[in-house]
Design an enzyme around this catalytic site. Structure first.
Site, PDB file in Angstrom:
ATOM      1  N   HIS A 356       0.788  -1.237   0.000  1.00 28.51           N
ATOM      2  CA  HIS A 356       0.000   0.000   0.000  1.00 28.51           C
ATOM      3  C   HIS A 356       0.812   1.275   0.000  1.00 28.51           C
ATOM      4  O   HIS A 356       0.242   2.366   0.014  1.00 28.51           O
ATOM      5  CB  HIS A 356      -0.945   0.032   1.206  1.00 28.51           C
ATOM      6  CG  HIS A 356      -2.178  -0.782   1.004  1.00 28.51           C
ATOM      7  ND1 HIS A 356      -3.322  -0.255   0.468  1.00 28.51           N
ATOM      8  CD2 HIS A 356      -2.432  -2.085   1.228  1.00 28.51           C
ATOM      9  CE1 HIS A 356      -4.241  -1.199   0.394  1.00 28.51           C
ATOM     10  NE2 HIS A 356      -3.726  -2.330   0.839  1.00 28.51           N
ATOM     11  N   LYS A 543      -8.926  14.120   3.454  1.00 27.52           N
ATOM     12  CA  LYS A 543      -8.070  12.925   3.548  1.00 27.52           C
ATOM     13  C   LYS A 543      -7.199  13.089   4.774  1.00 27.52           C
ATOM     14  O   LYS A 543      -7.181  14.160   5.363  1.00 27.52           O
ATOM     15  CB  LYS A 543      -7.216  12.786   2.286  1.00 27.52           C
ATOM     16  CG  LYS A 543      -6.527  14.104   1.893  1.00 27.52           C
ATOM     17  CD  LYS A 543      -5.744  13.995   0.605  1.00 27.52           C
ATOM     18  CE  LYS A 543      -6.567  14.053  -0.650  1.00 27.52           C
ATOM     19  NZ  LYS A 543      -6.710  12.749  -1.275  1.00 27.52           N
ATOM     20  N   ARG A 544      -6.467  12.049   5.170  1.00 28.23           N
ATOM     21  CA  ARG A 544      -5.553  12.216   6.286  1.00 28.23           C
ATOM     22  C   ARG A 544      -4.564  13.343   6.015  1.00 28.23           C
ATOM     23  O   ARG A 544      -4.204  13.602   4.865  1.00 28.23           O
ATOM     24  CB  ARG A 544      -4.794  10.904   6.546  1.00 28.23           C
ATOM     25  CG  ARG A 544      -5.616   9.867   7.261  1.00 28.23           C
ATOM     26  CD  ARG A 544      -6.060  10.334   8.636  1.00 28.23           C
ATOM     27  NE  ARG A 544      -4.927  10.386   9.549  1.00 28.23           N
ATOM     28  CZ  ARG A 544      -4.710   9.502  10.523  1.00 28.23           C
ATOM     29  NH1 ARG A 544      -5.556   8.490  10.713  1.00 28.23           N
ATOM     30  NH2 ARG A 544      -3.657   9.608  11.302  1.00 28.23           N
ATOM     31  N   LYS A 549       0.629  14.383   0.905  1.00 24.36           N
ATOM     32  CA  LYS A 549      -0.671  14.730   0.317  1.00 24.36           C
ATOM     33  C   LYS A 549      -0.792  16.235   0.042  1.00 24.36           C
ATOM     34  O   LYS A 549      -1.681  16.677  -0.658  1.00 24.36           O
ATOM     35  CB  LYS A 549      -1.808  14.269   1.225  1.00 24.36           C
ATOM     36  CG  LYS A 549      -1.961  12.734   1.276  1.00 24.36           C
ATOM     37  CD  LYS A 549      -3.083  12.326   2.226  1.00 24.36           C
ATOM     38  CE  LYS A 549      -3.197  10.819   2.406  1.00 24.36           C
ATOM     39  NZ  LYS A 549      -3.991  10.173   1.327  1.00 24.36           N
ATOM     40  N   THR A 651      -8.603   6.720  -2.820  1.00 24.58           N
ATOM     41  CA  THR A 651      -9.960   6.271  -3.116  1.00 24.58           C
ATOM     42  C   THR A 651     -10.935   7.435  -2.917  1.00 24.58           C
ATOM     43  O   THR A 651     -12.024   7.435  -3.466  1.00 24.58           O
ATOM     44  CB  THR A 651     -10.389   5.106  -2.202  1.00 24.58           C
ATOM     45  OG1 THR A 651     -10.069   5.432  -0.846  1.00 24.58           O
ATOM     46  CG2 THR A 651      -9.699   3.826  -2.604  1.00 24.58           C
ATOM     47  N   LYS A 655     -14.449   8.496  -4.896  1.00 24.74           N
ATOM     48  CA  LYS A 655     -15.731   8.826  -4.263  1.00 24.74           C
ATOM     49  C   LYS A 655     -16.249  10.168  -4.735  1.00 24.74           C
ATOM     50  O   LYS A 655     -17.443  10.345  -4.960  1.00 24.74           O
ATOM     51  CB  LYS A 655     -15.567   8.875  -2.736  1.00 24.74           C
ATOM     52  CG  LYS A 655     -15.166   7.578  -2.087  1.00 24.74           C
ATOM     53  CD  LYS A 655     -14.837   7.851  -0.613  1.00 24.74           C
ATOM     54  CE  LYS A 655     -14.008   6.741  -0.012  1.00 24.74           C
ATOM     55  NZ  LYS A 655     -13.391   7.161   1.269  1.00 24.74           N
TER      56      LYS A 655
HETATM   57  C1  LIG Z   1     -12.093   7.352   1.487  1.00 24.38           C
HETATM   58  C2  LIG Z   1     -11.639   7.806   2.804  1.00 24.38           C
HETATM   59  C3  LIG Z   1     -10.283   8.058   3.021  1.00 24.38           C
HETATM   60  C4  LIG Z   1      -9.235   7.920   1.931  1.00 24.38           C
HETATM   61  O1  LIG Z   1      -9.097   9.169   1.281  1.00 24.38           O
HETATM   62  P1  LIG Z   1      -7.878   9.435   0.290  1.00 24.38           P
HETATM   63  O2  LIG Z   1      -8.215  10.761  -0.317  1.00 24.38           O
HETATM   64  O3  LIG Z   1      -7.875   8.350  -0.721  1.00 24.38           O
HETATM   65  O4  LIG Z   1      -6.653   9.480   1.109  1.00 24.38           O
HETATM   66  C5  LIG Z   1      -9.879   8.472   4.273  1.00 24.38           C
HETATM   67  N1  LIG Z   1     -10.769   8.646   5.270  1.00 24.38           N
HETATM   68  C6  LIG Z   1     -12.087   8.431   5.095  1.00 24.38           C
HETATM   69  C7  LIG Z   1     -13.024   8.653   6.226  1.00 24.38           C
HETATM   70  C8  LIG Z   1     -12.563   8.002   3.860  1.00 24.38           C
HETATM   71  O5  LIG Z   1     -13.865   7.770   3.701  1.00 24.38           O
END
Ligand SMILES: *Cc1c(COP(=O)(O)O)cnc(C)c1O
Length: 807
Positions: A356, A543-544, A549, A651, A655
């Site tokens: 990952h 995101k985190r 990032k 991901t 979304k």
């Molecule tokens: C989808 C999701 C992530 C992943 O987000 P990335 O932009 O791909 O890092 C992190 N936290 C939550 C709560 C999510 O639903």
């Protein structure tokens, strides 16, 4: 079943639960009691369904996959399960008889936040797909008492509060006292010769009991139900019977702690390795309990282990469960008398591994001494594995000791888990095309030279039923009208929506739906005291928080825009709201500074009544799955701006796309494939590519030269020292220019800055032409067809696990 029968069953289920657990009737129930009664009713339906499904799996002698992961970011379950069971109308009708609304009950459920971010959410999405497509599968993880911390922002600074999801969340947990296992830590190993050869004995160990709690995850419109088995630790032998018998209660009670520490709390760092003893114990606890369970179940059904790898696939999601490799070796050899070679063959035929991350600081390197102390037998097996593995390489590549050293499992007294995972598995995959290429060319280049057939790619996907159908009902209705509802089970069909790219009525509908979702989100935020104007454009980075990032790059660009607007208040711009949502690991200082910067920038703008009509910065507290479900449908521009080569897939990008957001991003992770899917004209791409990043880095990256040669950058960076809302950000200035944390600007924000500004201007130009924007949005929704978790799971099933759906 007839609808009336279904409703009767649901009504009876609910009233029985209310009566049994609370001694009340439906009319007397509070919302919370009604929520629990409904959840328990759904759980009963699922348990019954799973029992049938299990019988069929057994009857068919199907090969099964076991998905091991330290994290499952489940979120809420009631809505998902009711929707997937197709019982939404029935529940609503029954509840309305007592004046309850299903929507209100959803709000009673705490998020099960047993994960940090993308990795854990992926695992949860996969459980949904496995159930929906009726694959024989089971997930294994730990039943953390506290999930990922709750984030509270105080004067711009992140504070962490415990996430108390139990007892509220335990209505979904089905305890299995009949399936407990013992996990052994520490102690010493003795080798004894007997008539059966060398016997290994583990003595003076510390024993912990693993108790499973099962969570059921319904498939959508299917017979399938996935089980997520979560282990809790229970002390068995430390209870001091002597003290107890002698009336010394205090003493007898005291010991009962070290075992239960194991499942106390989820480690809150994302993409970062910390070599903590308790974490190692958590990993082995998960692995040992799960593998014992898998072996026992196999023996119960087949009475032999000879066909083990034919019937069992064990998948490790990232290296965190890699100890399942030596643990399986231990069970085969020590408990079932297989030889080393036989055991090794069976293990490698069974285990598969998903990588990952390529970030060096995230790769697990455990101290050999720590493993030896905590898990002496496992350490012995790893050592032997390493010696045999290196020996085989040595024979193949005589004299190439540098390569053997790079590939070795133990080196400089560290156990390299990624190398162990590759050596002990039959298939290794990355999570996007770009990431899988980087694995082959860089991280695992030597392994790829030896066993190129081992490496493959499976691009990540999302549970589109949760992230589109459940969270965006208006868009779902429009899709149903336009293309029918086949896409819910067959995401490929979502591509049919492309046909409507010039249909004005549909494009206007899309715009209206987006606006309604923005209004709903603004109303939700209003309840929390946060003001957002739904008429403004929603630009979202959720995101985190991580340096790679580059939330900082986003903030720097906003500062630049802010300074421009101060210079030129008459500048024509469409009103924009820049939304951030991100948790930082509690000990990640620079990440917390970035949150503080965003919050103080937000506060400064908010104080200026003219400025805040044009741009507004909002930091959304406590990002979690439930918030994401509200946020994604309201997003118009999706910021996916990681430094190229660093984000394995992402991901969140998928979304947002499937909800009609346009992506503004770098050529990183799955953004590359999103670009392929929608075409270069329907996405805003900027910045260096991965190979360029690598080249520039090797040449010697000097952030200070940008500072000295670019007036715009200099002005923004200088403003960091002056500060915002009365707070100076000297540390971030130094981070970028001086390099207090190693080299200045390690994720090259300044190198991509100009290009980032430019592409934002492009995006704003297009935004003025709403029809064009909506068209691009439609193409993105249609193009998301390939980013369904269903597609990912089919690829894993075919190419990696060798399993088939039940029918
Ligand atoms: C989808 C999701 C992530 C992943 O987000 P990335 O932009 O791909 O890092 C992190 N936290 C939550 C709560 C999510 O639903």
């Amino acid at each position: 079943m007839e609808v009336t029968e279904l409703k009767d069953e649901i009504r009876n289920g609910i009233t029985n639960k209310l009566s049994r657990h609370y001694g009340i009737s439906a009319e007397e129930a509070t919302t919370s009691q009604m929520y629990k009664a409904c959840a328990r009713t759904v759980l009963d339906i699922l348990l019954e369904k799973r029992a049938k499904f299990n019988k069929q799996i057994k009857r068919n002698h199907s090969k099964k996959v076991y998905y091991l992961c330290m994290e499952f970011l489940v979120g809420r379950s009631l809505k998902n399960n009711v929707y997937n069971l197709g019982l939404k109308d029935e529940f609503e009708d029954v509840l309305s008889e007592w004046d309850f609304k299903l929507e209100d009950l959803y709000e009673e459920e705490p998020d099960a936040g047993l994960g940090n971010g993308g990795l854990g959410r992926l695992a949860s999405c996969f459980m949904d797909s496995l159930a929906t497509m009726e694959y024989p599968a089971m997930g294994y993880s730990i039943c953390y008492e506290y999930g990922l911390f709750k984030q509270k922002i105080v004067d711009g600074w992140q504070m962490e509060l415990p996430d108390i999801w139990l007892p509220g969340g335990d209505v979904w947990l089905n305890k299995r006292n009949d399936l407990t296992f013992q996990v052994k830590f520490q102690g010493r190993i003795e080798e004894k010769w007997s008539d059966k050869g060398l016997k290994i004995e583990h003595l003076d160990y510390d024993e912990v009991e693993a108790v499973p709690f099962d969570m059921m995850i319904s498939g959508a419109d299917s017979e399938g139900v996935s089980v997520l088995r979560l282990w809790r630790a229970r002390d068995i032998k430390n209870f001091d019977m002597n003290s107890f018998a002698q009336g010394d209660y205090e003493r007898a009670m005291m010991e009962n702690t070290s075992a239960e520490l194991i499942n106390k709390v989820l480690y809150p760092s994302d993409n970062h390795f910390e070599g903590k003893t308790l974490r190692l114990r958590q990993q082995y606890f998960l692995v040992s309990a799960s593998v014992q369970n898998i072996v026992r179940e196999h023996l119960n059904q087949y009475g032999t282990l000879a066909n083990f790898s034919e019937k069992v696939a064990i998948h490790i999601n990232d290296t965190h469960p890699t100890l399942c490799i030596p643990e399986l070796m231990r069970i085969f050899m020590d408990e079932h008398n297989y030889t080393w070679d036989e055991a090794y063959k069976m293990v490698t035929e069974t285990v598969t591994y998903t990588n990952h991350t390529v970030l060096a600081e995230a790769l697990e390197k455990w101290s050999a001494g720590l493993i030896q102390q905590q898990l002496p037998r496992i350490y012995g097996i790893i050592k032997e594995l390493n010696e045999r593995f290196c020996h085989s390489l040595w024979l193949k590549y005589p004299g190439n000791w540098e390569m053997v050293e790079r590939m070795s499992i133990i080196s400089h007294n560290q156990v390299r888990m990624a190398n162990l995972a590759v050596a002990g598995s039959n298939c290794v995959n990355g999570v996007s095309k770009l990431h899988s290429e980087i694995l082959k060319d860089d991280v695992f280049a030597d392994f790829n030279r030896v066993n190129p057939e081992k490496f493959t790619n499976v691009t990540n996907g999302i549970a589109h039923r949760r992230w589109l159908c459940q969270s965006n009902p208006e868009l779902t209705e429009l899709l149903d009208e336009c293309i029918g509802d086949a896409y819910k089970k067959d995401a490929k069909r979502l591509g049919d929506f492309r046909r409507y790219h010039s249909n004005k009525a549909v494009l206007q509908q899309l715009e209206k739906i987006k606006y309604n979702n923005k209004v709903r989100f603004a109303e939700l935020m209003d309840k929390k005291g946060v003001t957002i104007d739904p008429q403004s454009m929603f630009v979202v980075q959720a995101k985190r928080l991580h340096e790679y990032k580059r939330q900082l790059l986003n903030a720097l660009r906003i500062i630049s825009l802010y300074l421009d607007l101060k210079d030129n208040p008459n500048m024509e711009i469409a009103p924009q709201t820049f939304l951030f949502a991100a948790k930082a690991a509690p000990g990640y200082y620079i990440a917390k500074e970035v949150i503080k910067l965003i919050c103080h920038l937000s506060a400064e703008i908010e104080k200026d009544p003219i400025m805040r009509e044009k741009i507004r910065v909002v930091f959304l507290e406590n990002y979690c799955v439930t918030m994401a479900e509200h946020l994604m449908p309201a997003t118009e521009l999706s910021e996916q701006i990681s430094l190229a080569g660093k984000e394995a897939s992402g991901t969140g990008n998928m979304k947002m796309m499937i909800n009609g957001a346009l992506t503004l991003g770098t050529m990183d992770g799955a953004n590359v494939e999103i670009t392929e899917a929608v075409g270069r004209d329907n996405i805003f791409i900027f910045g260096m590519h991965a190979n360029e990043v690598e080249r520039r880095w090797k040449e010697g990256y000097a952030a200070s030269s940008y500072y000295h040669n670019n007036a715009k950058i200099r002005r923004v960076v200088d403003q960091l020292r002056i500060g915002f809302n009365g707070e100076s950000f000297e540390t971030i200035y130094r981070y970028l220019i001086v390099g207090e944390y190693g080299i200045g600007d390690p994720y090259m924000c300044l190198a991509d800055f100009e290009d980032y500004l430019k592409v934002h201007q492009n995006a704003m130009e297009v935004y003025k032409d709403q029809l064009k924007w909506n068209k691009m949005s439609l193409i993105n929704i249609a193009g998301a067809e390939r980013f369904a978790a269903d597609r990912s799971i089919e690829e894993y099933a075919d190419r990696i696990w060798g399993i088939s759906p039940l029918k």
